[in-house]
Enzyme design. Sequence first.
Site, PDB file in Angstrom:
ATOM      1  CB  ALA A  31      57.568 -61.757 -16.770  1.00 23.48           C
ATOM      2  N   GLY A  90      54.207 -59.016 -21.228  1.00 27.49           N
ATOM      3  CA  GLY A  90      54.423 -57.782 -20.473  1.00 27.49           C
ATOM      4  C   GLY A  90      55.172 -56.730 -21.440  1.00 27.49           C
ATOM      5  CD  GLU A 134      50.317 -56.590 -19.976  1.00 23.52           C
ATOM      6  OE1 GLU A 134      51.240 -57.203 -19.206  1.00 23.52           O
ATOM      7  OE2 GLU A 134      49.257 -56.627 -19.363  1.00 23.52           O
ATOM      8  CD  GLU A 180      50.594 -61.763 -21.155  1.00 24.86           C
ATOM      9  OE1 GLU A 180      50.220 -62.061 -22.315  1.00 24.86           O
ATOM     10  OE2 GLU A 180      51.411 -60.707 -20.962  1.00 24.86           O
TER      11      GLU A 180
END
Length: 697
Positions: free
Chosen positions: A63, A104, A107, A127
Amino acid sequence: MSEAVSYSVRDGIAVISMNNPPVNGLGSKLRPGIMESLKKADADPAVKAAVIWGSPKVFSGGADIREFNTPKSHEPPGLAQINEAQDDMKKPLVAAIGGFAMGGGLELALACHYRVAAPRAQLALPEVKLGLLPGSGGTQRLPRIIPVAKAVEMMTTGNPIPAEEGKKLGLIDEIATGDLLESAVAYAKKLVAEGKGPRRIRDLTAKVEGDPKAFFAQVRDQVAKASRGYPAPLEIVACAEAAVTKPFDEGRKFERERFAVLIETPEGKALRHMFFAERQTTKIPDVPEDTPTREIKKAAVIGAGTMGGGITMSLVSSGIPTTIIEMKQEALDRGLGTIKKNYAATVSKGRLKQEAMDKNMSLITPSLDLNAAKDADIIIEAVFERMDVKQDTFRKLDAIAKPGAILASNTSTLDVDQIAAVTKRPQDVIGTHFFSPANVMRLLEVVRGKQTAKDVLATTMKLGKAIRKVPVVSGVCDGFIGNRMIEKYGQQSLFLIDEGCSPQQVDGAAQKWGMAMGPLAMGDMAGLDIGWEIRKRRYVERPNFKYSKVADKIAERGRFGQKTGKGWYLYEPGSRKPIPDPEVEQIIADYRKETGIKTRQISDDEIVERLIYALVNEAAYILEEGIALRASDIDMVYLTGYGFPPYRGGPMFYADTVGLPKVLASIEKFRQGYMGEVWKPAPLLVKLAKEGKKFNG
Ligand code: NAD
């Protein structure tokens, strides 16, 4: 297409390139372009497979933190939608991972069908460090592609693994040899040639050996022990269990629900506050970020005692050649011996290579001559804590140091302006207040004198970062930010003892609440003689300053804490474990009798409130006086220098969480109690409480 994403086709392979410096944060600049490119590649009959990448140095850091808490972070398409589009592709999609894929970013790579990585790439789902879980399918995909226990470990610690390990675990399909993009394109072509289609991780099965219930019960037990106070790790375990026991879509739904819960926990909010607070400390309103800085190529440290040694280690560990100066050979030898011993201990624990230790040691030049500091760009003084000794040292340094050198003092209590005043260059003088052990503790209070030049401040802050500290600006006052507050905390700990608590009850309550150590055990570690000296000074300087004399009674018996084997507690030789001592109980009982104090039962809640609100109230004065620039700086001081639990976010953040009117009401109540006169609520606290505001705005 957005500028941050470019698209090209070579030999039937679509190449989707992300370019959003510095870390390819998956912000609003990047997401639409990625989505569009995926669709384009899938729709083009000439394209047989696609590669997504950033550069050899960066895949994606996840992010975009610059968009945190802004509407931009919610602009569609979200990462989850992109991941679904990846899953839906009818052609193989390959991630080419250079540098790192974090959060992210990983991911995104996990929703690709295959992964090629540069040999030095790092992979992580960190995270948990922000009190969260990987919320875009990470908890469901990772356990489907690597062993579940390893997936849980990666997600609950947040620590990265290197590409090689990723290859062994099955997360990485191929390590690139040579050019990363070329390798990935070649890999994609091979897939096409072999007729291999998409291999979606969501279609794989996450398996554990034996009964999943028993497996997860054991994992939960282990994680609970390691993560006391933090809810995210256990939620991650629950999600991993869902990956094993539920179909992918149900697992994803569960992951989303658990993420929504974590976003609201005070612990997670505290960790995210800390993350942003750390990035704020170097922002100084009247010293813009482009303020020119002085070059620091060489340093000198005066004094090779406890602090001088640690400061020298911090400097050379970051590659800054440092001259360390003492008065006597014996003291110099002792200081260097300690440095060597400390490095050797780290080497023996496997946390430092022998070559690195040798290199660090070679950067140290010992000397008995103050003149050896003459070519240093910064000179840090760590001699005895006496104004006459400090001033004498600074007078001499003024005569020796090269023009433009920064003259810094490590004083913990003395007035930096008075030290600067004996030089002809007060603009070059600054305080650098390190914390013990200086090679370990992250906090560095940078004390800005009345005349300290802006570029001197900017340079010192930059140096602080360079040596991996958290530099926090403090104005000049007795104790600066941290120690000025701790005095009030210590004062309360003694009043609690007066009123009926045992040292172990006070320490136990503070520790149970989350402090790394209770106030009395902390006193034993620092040395009770230090506090005693300060109190003796206070009795003269500020005769109205209220202290319990119970601590003096302890110190008068030569009980100076760990260094004398006894203080508030007993210590067995070579041990730091505090053992309650009946003699201390007797000293306390005699003191209560002598002064006629009426004792009562005090709850753990009251102990914690009195200790923590004493910090908060003094901090409010500090903020109001402009000694600290912002509430979050005070939080960083306590989080990095005083063992304040990260999941409480620092004293100011904690007070905000409780609610300032509630904090104020407790203070008003304490005001009616024993030694109530010390509880004068800070006007800023009263004002903010009345306005319904917070310290951290
Ligand atoms: P220390 O007694 O361990 O070391 C001081 C050293 O300075 C001694 O080795 C002494 O020989 C040397 N010295 C004294 N005068 C000198 C001179 N003129 N030239 C060269 N060397 C000289 O003390 P310390 O604990 O390292 O404290 C040093 C400073 O750091 C003090 O100002 C102290 O308040 C501050 N400080 C200490 C701590 C702590 O926890 N110990 C924490 C923060 C700041």
